[in-house]
Every structure is written in C-alpha cells, then in structure tokens.
Enzyme design. Sequence first.
Site, PDB file in Angstrom:
ATOM      1  N   ASP A  85       0.814  -1.228   0.000  1.00 31.61           N
ATOM      2  CA  ASP A  85       0.000   0.000   0.000  1.00 31.61           C
ATOM      3  C   ASP A  85       0.842   1.270   0.000  1.00 31.61           C
ATOM      4  OD1 ASP A  85       1.099  -0.116   2.479  1.00 31.61           O
ATOM      5  OD2 ASP A  85      -0.786  -0.238   3.576  1.00 31.61           O
ATOM      6  N   LYS A 145      17.751  39.137  -9.805  1.00 33.60           N
ATOM      7  CA  LYS A 145      16.720  38.188 -10.280  1.00 33.60           C
ATOM      8  C   LYS A 145      15.344  38.606  -9.785  1.00 33.60           C
ATOM      9  CE  LYS A 145      16.186  33.793  -8.548  1.00 33.60           C
ATOM     10  NZ  LYS A 145      16.679  32.422  -8.326  1.00 33.60           N
ATOM     11  N   ASP A 170      26.093  28.935  -7.510  1.00 29.95           N
ATOM     12  CA  ASP A 170      24.843  29.034  -6.749  1.00 29.95           C
ATOM     13  C   ASP A 170      24.758  27.841  -5.806  1.00 29.95           C
ATOM     14  OD1 ASP A 170      22.461  30.119  -5.927  1.00 29.95           O
ATOM     15  OD2 ASP A 170      21.456  29.963  -7.865  1.00 29.95           O
ATOM     16  N   SER A 213      17.581  23.954  -9.366  1.00 38.32           N
ATOM     17  CA  SER A 213      16.376  23.111  -9.335  1.00 38.32           C
ATOM     18  C   SER A 213      15.841  22.963 -10.757  1.00 38.32           C
ATOM     19  CB  SER A 213      15.349  23.725  -8.380  1.00 38.32           C
ATOM     20  OG  SER A 213      14.177  22.945  -8.379  1.00 38.32           O
ATOM     21  N   THR A 214      14.998  23.880 -11.209  1.00 41.67           N
ATOM     22  CA  THR A 214      14.497  23.775 -12.595  1.00 41.67           C
ATOM     23  C   THR A 214      15.547  24.238 -13.604  1.00 41.67           C
ATOM     24  OG1 THR A 214      13.677  26.046 -12.691  1.00 41.67           O
ATOM     25  CG2 THR A 214      12.175  24.367 -11.788  1.00 41.67           C
ATOM     26  N   GLY A 215      16.563  24.959 -13.131  1.00 44.16           N
ATOM     27  CA  GLY A 215      17.610  25.467 -14.014  1.00 44.16           C
ATOM     28  C   GLY A 215      17.257  26.788 -14.682  1.00 44.16           C
TER      29      GLY A 215
END
Length: 291
Positions: free
Chosen positions: A34, A190, A217, A221-223
């Site tokens: 499960d 940014k 950096d 993450s997403t780039g």
Amino acid sequence: MLIISCSHGGHLGRRTAKKSGLHHSRIIADKFPDNELRVKFNIDLKNHVVALVQSFYGNISDCIIEVVLAAKTAKELEARKIILLAPYFPYMRQDKRFNSGEAISQEIIAELIGNYFDSVYLIDPHLHRTKRLENVFKIKSYNLSAASLIADYIKNNIKNPVIIGPDEESNKWAKNVAEKLKVDFRILKKKRYSSYHVEVKLDKKINLKNKNAVIVDDIVSTGHTIIEASKTLNRLGAKKIYCLCVHGIFADNALSRLNNAGIEVISTNTIPSKAAKIDVSGILSSALHVN
Ligand code: R5P
C-alpha cells in the site's frame, strides 16, 4: 559511532565511514504493497552513537518519513545518541509565508526532525531570511560548506574565470568562492514570478571578453535561474559559461536543458547525478571528527 546510510544516503555514507575509520551499514527501507514504508536496522545499536545519512531528493516526503521512523526506532533500540547527516536538506527555501495561507515549511520540517534527532549536520543549507541555522533548529546544528571544494575545482579546471552569482541569495556562495580564488565577481538581479518564470538582469556592466563566466549558486532546481543568467552572460561575450552548484536537484530534466543551452554544469555529490563531480564526504567526515 556507527554510520548508517538511509535509502538516499548510500553514495556518501560509505565514503564518509571509510574516511572516518568507522563501521558502515545500511538500513533496510522498503515498501508495503500500500506504499507505506518499512524501516529495519540489521545491526545492534545499543549504546552506540548512530549517524544516519540521508540526502533529501526524489520522493522527499518518503525520505523524511524514513528518517523519522529510523531515528525513533534507533532510540527504542537504545542508541546513545542519534545524529542526522543531511548533505542536502529540503524545505529551507520556504522560510516565510510568501502567500497568505501558506505553510512556513522550513520551521515545520526542522521542528519535526528536531523531535527525533540529537543533532544535525547540513551542507550549505539555503539560509536567506533566517540567517543562522541555530535559528532554524532547536537541536544542535552544524552548518558545513562546500565553498572551498568548489573554489578548488574552479582553480584546477577553469582558466580566466569571472564568478557570477545569479541572484542576491547566491551572494554568499559566489562572493566566498571569488574571494578564495582572488578573481572578479558580480551578482546579478533576479525577479521571480513563479517556480518556472524568472528574469535575471545585470545592473552594472562587466567585460567578459576572453573570460569564462562561472555561475556559482547553492541550488539548481528547474535550471531557469541559470539559463536566464546565461543569456545575459552570452550577450556580454563570455567565452564559455559554467555553472558550479552545491546541490544539483535538476528537476524536470534540467541538466539536459542546461547542457543543451551550452552550459557546462558541475555540482557536488550531495545529490548524485552525472554532474556530481565534487565529493563532499571529506566535509562530513571532518565535521564528525571535530565535533
Ligand atoms: C534560490 O535563491 C536559490 O539560490 C536558487 O537560485 C534557486 O533555487 C534556483 O532555482 P531554479 O533552478 O528552479 O531556477
């Protein structure tokens, strides 16, 4: 002390134990039909200091539940002290209620972990509005850094670097690395509109002719931050663009997208990936030795 790797810690647990001359073992962490987790130790923990190694990537929620189950069980099995070695620790960016009704996840997750562990060791946690790790955790916490390893990598592999921080939050990593290398650095501006939409601008010109732009950096993450920064750096005539980060999360196939944009990406191995070329096990091992 026993070093015990959890499901997402094996890549560093074994090396850390070897460098420290300590016994290494793994917990068994599998799933019931499960989808519930089952955690089991297969060595005696009684009177030992137990250092659980877990990096929090992929199914982060499962990673968290796993260490909570393991830490509580270790206590019941009479471990003397329970330590969490978390090369990458999640939820640190959610350090305020950005929108009304939102959870301040950083506080909640730190409190949860603090209920089960005696101390935590984190590598380059994302501290922004909450400046000090002591203000995040109520238990003893150690804030370790891979900045020297990143600086060494650049020194040994990249000629004529200019260090670029893609946003204000990257300042402490970029500045630190640039100062260690004694080279120029610049912090970009940014603006984040959403997880997938950022704008990165330069507010003061910099000459990148014949220079390699090295974006430093803490997290990729997403780039999108790096891709947007690289567009600006390309316009300024950078010879080549590199990205050096501590934690390569690379969500949504980000590593391929970054590489396809002509950016060479190198990360530490807090999270394993093809880009993880800088080993941080020595940092964990030294920290255990000192404390
Ligand atoms: C935030 O300020 C961090 O330092 C990183 O810049 C950010 O998490 C990168 O996110 P992404 O790769 O999704 O643009």
